[in-house]
Scaffold this motif. Structure first.
Motif, short mmCIF file in Angstrom:
data_model
loop_
_atom_site.label_atom_id
_atom_site.label_comp_id
_atom_site.label_asym_id
_atom_site.label_seq_id
_atom_site.Cartn_x
_atom_site.Cartn_y
_atom_site.Cartn_z
N GLN A 64 0.83 -1.20 0.00
CA GLN A 64 0.00 0.00 0.00
C GLN A 64 0.87 1.26 0.00
OE1 GLN A 64 -2.83 -0.10 3.21
NE2 GLN A 64 -4.18 -1.54 2.17
N HIS A 124 2.18 1.75 -3.50
CA HIS A 124 1.13 2.22 -4.41
C HIS A 124 0.78 3.68 -4.15
CE1 HIS A 124 -0.30 -2.18 -5.08
NE2 HIS A 124 0.65 -1.83 -5.93
N HIS A 125 0.68 4.05 -2.86
CA HIS A 125 0.37 5.44 -2.54
C HIS A 125 1.52 6.36 -2.94
CE1 HIS A 125 -3.54 5.16 -0.64
NE2 HIS A 125 -3.13 4.12 0.09
N ARG A 126 2.73 5.85 -2.83
CA ARG A 126 3.89 6.65 -3.22
C ARG A 126 3.84 6.97 -4.72
NH1 ARG A 126 9.25 3.84 -1.56
NH2 ARG A 126 8.05 3.79 0.38
N THR A 138 1.16 7.47 -6.43
CA THR A 138 0.12 8.46 -6.73
C THR A 138 0.57 9.88 -6.40
OG1 THR A 138 -0.92 8.38 -4.53
CG2 THR A 138 -1.63 6.75 -6.16
N GLY A 139 1.53 10.02 -5.50
CA GLY A 139 1.95 11.33 -5.03
C GLY A 139 2.33 12.31 -6.12
N ARG A 149 -6.87 7.34 -5.11
CA ARG A 149 -6.40 6.78 -3.83
C ARG A 149 -7.01 5.40 -3.58
NH1 ARG A 149 -7.33 12.35 -2.10
NH2 ARG A 149 -5.32 13.41 -1.85
N ASP A 150 -8.30 5.25 -3.89
CA ASP A 150 -8.95 3.94 -3.71
C ASP A 150 -8.32 2.90 -4.63
OD1 ASP A 150 -10.62 5.04 -1.84
OD2 ASP A 150 -12.32 5.31 -3.22
N ALA A 161 -5.30 2.97 -5.78
CA ALA A 161 -3.94 2.70 -5.28
C ALA A 161 -3.98 1.66 -4.18
CB ALA A 161 -3.29 3.98 -4.78
N ALA A 162 -4.97 1.75 -3.30
CA ALA A 162 -5.09 0.79 -2.20
C ALA A 162 -5.34 -0.62 -2.72
CB ALA A 162 -6.21 1.21 -1.26
N HIS A 215 -3.73 -0.38 -8.00
CA HIS A 215 -3.89 0.26 -9.32
C HIS A 215 -4.50 -0.69 -10.34
CE1 HIS A 215 -1.64 3.69 -7.86
NE2 HIS A 215 -0.63 2.90 -7.52
#
Length: 422
Positions: free
Chosen positions: A332, A335-337, A339-340, A398-399, A401-402, A405
């Motif tokens: 997670q 994945h969030h990284r 999206t940044g 964000r969803d 990414a969790a 992707h």
């Protein structure tokens, strides 16, 4: 990850593709030369050889390319290597590394050496500049996962081999420390060698080794910085010992009750711990009935091993749950990284458009520079509009990414808003 271990490859094959420390360094340099954009951490132990790799170009560095690289390092055929290797990618590779580092995939589950070996492999990769952003993150996360397993379960405290129980559980019951204690090992075979490893970890520094073949005692003593003693001096060593370990392949006891009586007198009631790891037994069991003598036989130690094994099995689900949690946490975060940068560019683009339109509107309305209240109210309206417009796509990103992707929304937003590549 591409590699093999004691689970799926014979020792003869593992010997062919194993690396010494110096060979690992050379291999890492060769990898960087061949794949300039790639990252590699190479774990090589007596039980496993595993290559953890990543690159921005999956076509350049795929399973076949890594297998060929490994084969070339040992002058082997690619088919000979790839047929005996296992392959894991993405989340499975991450979870496998965490499991290895936590010693849940080891021959002796819970042994402490593997985490140190994984750390050493990562350090070598850093020194040789073959580690990168992804391998930095995953190996640091592996260390965190392994530490959680150590701290939150008792798997590492439940010893399941006879030598580990003898040294780790029985000796501490008799002696607070092995410091300034004479340890005498009778036998220089596999059992004696394994016991020596645990003794060394426990801090034993005065170790004497006896073996009927003195050359084997000398070779083993040299490997562990111990002292080789001729078999003819067995009696004197028994008198001097604080801990006496039997690990020979003799068919009869090497010390009978009658032979021990005069040695016991010479010891003047000094405490003696005897660990008889041999089958058949090296010491007459009745020796343990004498004063100041504590004798543990192989059956006593095996019973402790079996008890620990049952307790370890109870802890297994908890340990696996920790690995699953840490794997999900890491994935997670990755994945969030990702999206940044996209979110930041999207907001920057929106703010630039807002500024241009706000300046145009102020000029058209010919606002009095002193009327700051009106200017701020207009700017707040623009901000609210932008936030409302951006909220749905950002929430969806964000969803997505969790979930890894899976829907490809990140790439879609990048193309729809012409945000460019990372």
């Amino acid at each position: 990850m591409i590699g093999c271990s004691h689970h799926d490859a014979a020792v003869e094959f593992r010997e062919k593709i194993a690396f010494t420390s110096s060979q690992v360094s050379e291999a890492l340099k060769a990898f960087r030369s061949q794949f300039p954009g790639g990252e590699l951490v190479l774990v090589s132990t007596c039980n496993r050889i595993e290559l953890y790799t990543t690159t921005g170009d999956d076509q350049q560095l795929d399973r076949d390319a890594v297998a060929k690289f490994l084969a070339d390092q040992h002058s082997l055929g690619v088919d000979e290597v790839i047929d005996q290797m296992i392959y894991r990618a993405g989340i499975e590779a991450v979870e496998h590394l965490f499991t290895v580092a936590a010693s849940l995939d080891s021959m002796v589950v819970g042994e402490a050496q593997i985490l140190a070996q994984v750390k050493q492999a990562y350090d070598l990769a850093c020194v040789n500049d073959s580690a990168g952003a992804v391998t930095h993150s995953v190996f640091q996360a592996a260390n965190r996962a392994a530490k959680r397993v150590q701290q939150e379960t008792s798997i590492h405290r439940r010893r399941v081999s006879v030598p580990s129980v003898a040294v780790g559980e029985v000796i501490p019951e008799v002696f607070d420390s092995l410091r300034k204690k004479r340890v005498v090992i009778c036998g220089a075979g596999e059992m004696g060698e394994e016991t020596l490893r645990y003794l060394q970890q426990a801090g034993a520094s005065d170790v004497h080794i006896l073996n009927r073949s003195h050359d084997r005692a000398v070779a083993l003593a040299k490997s562990f910085d111990a002292v080789a003693v001729p078999w003819s001096e067995l009696n004197d060593e028994v008198v001097a010992a604080d801990v006496l370990i039997g690990a020979t392949s003799a068919t009869e006891p090497i010390i009978t009750h009658d032979a021990f009586v005069p040695l016991h007198t010479r010891r003047r009631n000094r405490v003696l711990l005897i660990l008889d790891l041999a089958v058949p037994r090296d010491f007459d069991p009745s020796i343990g009935e004498m004063t100041s003598v504590y004798l543990y036989g192989i059956d006593d130690l095996k019973a402790a091993c079996e008890r620990n094994r049952r307790e370890r099995q109870k802890e297994w689900p908890k340990a696996k749950q920790i690995i699953a949690e840490e794997t999900e946490r890491f994935v997670q975060a990755i994945h969030h990284r990702a999206t940044g940068p996209v979110i930041q560019r999207l907001r920057s683009q929106a703010n630039e458009l807002k500024k241009d339109e706000l300046d145009r509107l102020k000029n058209k309305l010919a606002l009095d520079p002193a009327d700051t209240a009106t200017a701020k109210e207009i700017e707040k309206s623009f901000d609210r509009l932008i936030n409302k417009l951006l909220h749905p796509p950002l929430a969806s990103i964000r969803d997505d990414a969790a979930e890894g992707h899976r829907q490809g929304l990140l790439e879609a937003v990048r193309q729809l808003f012409n945000l460019g590549d990372d």
